[in-house]
Design a protein around this motif. Sequence first.
Motif, PDB file in Angstrom:
ATOM      1  N   UNK A  63       0.826  -1.211   0.000  1.00 11.47           N
ATOM      2  CA  UNK A  63       0.000   0.000   0.000  1.00 11.47           C
ATOM      3  C   UNK A  63       0.858   1.257   0.000  1.00 11.47           C
ATOM      4  N   UNK A  64       0.462   2.225  -0.796  1.00  6.37           N
ATOM      5  CA  UNK A  64       1.178   3.494  -0.864  1.00  6.37           C
ATOM      6  C   UNK A  64       2.318   3.498  -1.856  1.00  6.37           C
ATOM      7  N   UNK A  65       2.762   2.330  -2.290  1.00  6.66           N
ATOM      8  CA  UNK A  65       3.880   2.235  -3.232  1.00  6.66           C
ATOM      9  C   UNK A  65       3.484   1.480  -4.492  1.00  6.66           C
ATOM     10  N   UNK A  66       2.963   0.278  -4.323  1.00  5.84           N
ATOM     11  CA  UNK A  66       2.470  -0.480  -5.458  1.00  5.84           C
ATOM     12  C   UNK A  66       1.434  -1.468  -4.977  1.00  5.84           C
ATOM     13  N   UNK A  67       0.165  -1.205  -5.273  1.00  5.14           N
ATOM     14  CA  UNK A  67      -0.929  -2.045  -4.773  1.00  5.14           C
ATOM     15  C   UNK A  67      -1.893  -2.359  -5.908  1.00  5.14           C
ATOM     16  N   UNK A  68      -2.101  -3.657  -6.165  1.00  9.26           N
ATOM     17  CA  UNK A  68      -3.055  -4.099  -7.172  1.00  9.26           C
ATOM     18  C   UNK A  68      -4.468  -3.967  -6.613  1.00  9.26           C
ATOM     19  N   UNK A  69      -5.314  -3.222  -7.321  1.00 10.92           N
ATOM     20  CA  UNK A  69      -6.658  -2.925  -6.840  1.00 10.92           C
ATOM     21  C   UNK A  69      -7.690  -3.880  -7.433  1.00 10.92           C
ATOM     22  N   UNK A  70      -8.869  -3.978  -6.821  1.00 11.88           N
ATOM     23  CA  UNK A  70      -9.908  -4.876  -7.329  1.00 11.88           C
ATOM     24  C   UNK A  70     -10.311  -4.582  -8.768  1.00 11.88           C
ATOM     25  N   UNK A  71     -10.178  -3.325  -9.208  1.00 13.66           N
ATOM     26  CA  UNK A  71     -10.569  -2.978 -10.581  1.00 13.66           C
ATOM     27  C   UNK A  71      -9.458  -3.244 -11.590  1.00 13.66           C
ATOM     28  N   UNK A  72      -8.344  -3.837 -11.137  1.00 15.26           N
ATOM     29  CA  UNK A  72      -7.244  -4.132 -12.041  1.00 15.26           C
ATOM     30  C   UNK A  72      -6.239  -3.017 -12.169  1.00 15.26           C
ATOM     31  N   UNK A  73      -6.498  -1.895 -11.516  1.00 13.53           N
ATOM     32  CA  UNK A  73      -5.564  -0.779 -11.545  1.00 13.53           C
ATOM     33  C   UNK A  73      -4.452  -1.017 -10.526  1.00 13.53           C
ATOM     34  N   UNK A  74      -3.357  -0.266 -10.635  1.00 14.06           N
ATOM     35  CA  UNK A  74      -2.285  -0.301  -9.647  1.00 14.06           C
ATOM     36  C   UNK A  74      -2.092   1.105  -9.116  1.00 14.06           C
ATOM     37  N   UNK A  75      -2.107   1.250  -7.803  1.00 13.78           N
ATOM     38  CA  UNK A  75      -1.955   2.552  -7.176  1.00 13.78           C
ATOM     39  C   UNK A  75      -0.679   2.586  -6.349  1.00 13.78           C
ATOM     40  N   UNK A  76      -0.257   3.795  -5.975  1.00 12.92           N
ATOM     41  CA  UNK A  76       0.926   3.955  -5.140  1.00 12.92           C
ATOM     42  C   UNK A  76       1.969   4.835  -5.799  1.00 12.92           C
TER      43      UNK A  76
END
Length: 343
Positions: A63-76
């Motif tokens: 989390x906060x750096x590279x997180x695979x999200x339920x919608x297939x996006x990557x956040x962080x």
Amino acid sequence: MRMSQETHRVRPQVSRWRGAGLVVVIGALLAGLLSGCGSTEPRNLLSSIRDGAVVLGVKFDQPGLGLYEPDGNVTGFDASVATYVVNSIADDLGVDHPEITWRETPSARREAMIDNGEVDLIAATYSINASRSKKVSFGGPYLQTYQGLMVRDDDNSISELADLDNGKKLCSVTGSTSAQNVKAQLPTVQLQEYDSYSACVEALRRGKVDALTTDEAILAGYSNFWKDEFKLVEMTYLKDACVKDALKTAGSPFSTERYGVGVALGDTAAVEAINKALDTMLTPAEGIESPWNADLREALGNEYVDEIIARADRPGSKFPYLPDPGDLEFLDSPSTPCPPGLE
């Protein structure tokens, strides 16, 4: 082996979704399915951008750096930096922003994934060091972070490193040097090793351990994700120490990590383009903070960013805030030898 993959654009934010176990399962499945994909030669980042499609390697479980999200996006933040870099390079080349395919990048496979052509670049808490620089080329650094501690927010018994020296239980990932660094200074600390940071975080939440140690940026991501459950504690050497035959002075950080963007070894054109993009990202507009600073705040939280800015501004601080892309002189900087008799 070829597989079709949906492409996604990253948004620099962290989801409230907390299915950490499912994230790990999805990431592991994708990594296994895709391990045989890609060419056998390193990719050329600039050519991929010109062709309109890039494969970017990031973490899927931080989390906060590279997180695979339920919608297939990557956040962080790592994902935001990678996205900004390829889009900025595309602008300089006069081509459209490329479509992005995200690939999970386990730490143990980073060099192999670049060398085998599975990714165009990697931005995955990828610390630049002399050993890795013999295998891949680095743009950056784009973030400078330090070893820190994370404790429960309601635990006031640990406010500095010395407070661990009372039989406290310290968690870190198996094989990590972070906890060993602490153990060398505080022999009574009880080390508890788990196979992942997320497992350490869960142990900390349940009171099975008293603290977790690794890079501050990683800890800040977890702390910002699990709101009001954790707090960070700064780590410095309590006294002058001799570590691996090098002098560490009292008040200095336990370790300094400089995250870089990894590309194929010898791809100087890509490195130069990455560093130019990072310089642009770090440059604020008049009256507006830089995209780099805005994304860091979004990813790791305003409280943490304000704290590390204030720390960097302290007189005589040994904790710089802003990175200097392209400056890799630290790779060749000699360590200070230990004076006779210092242990």
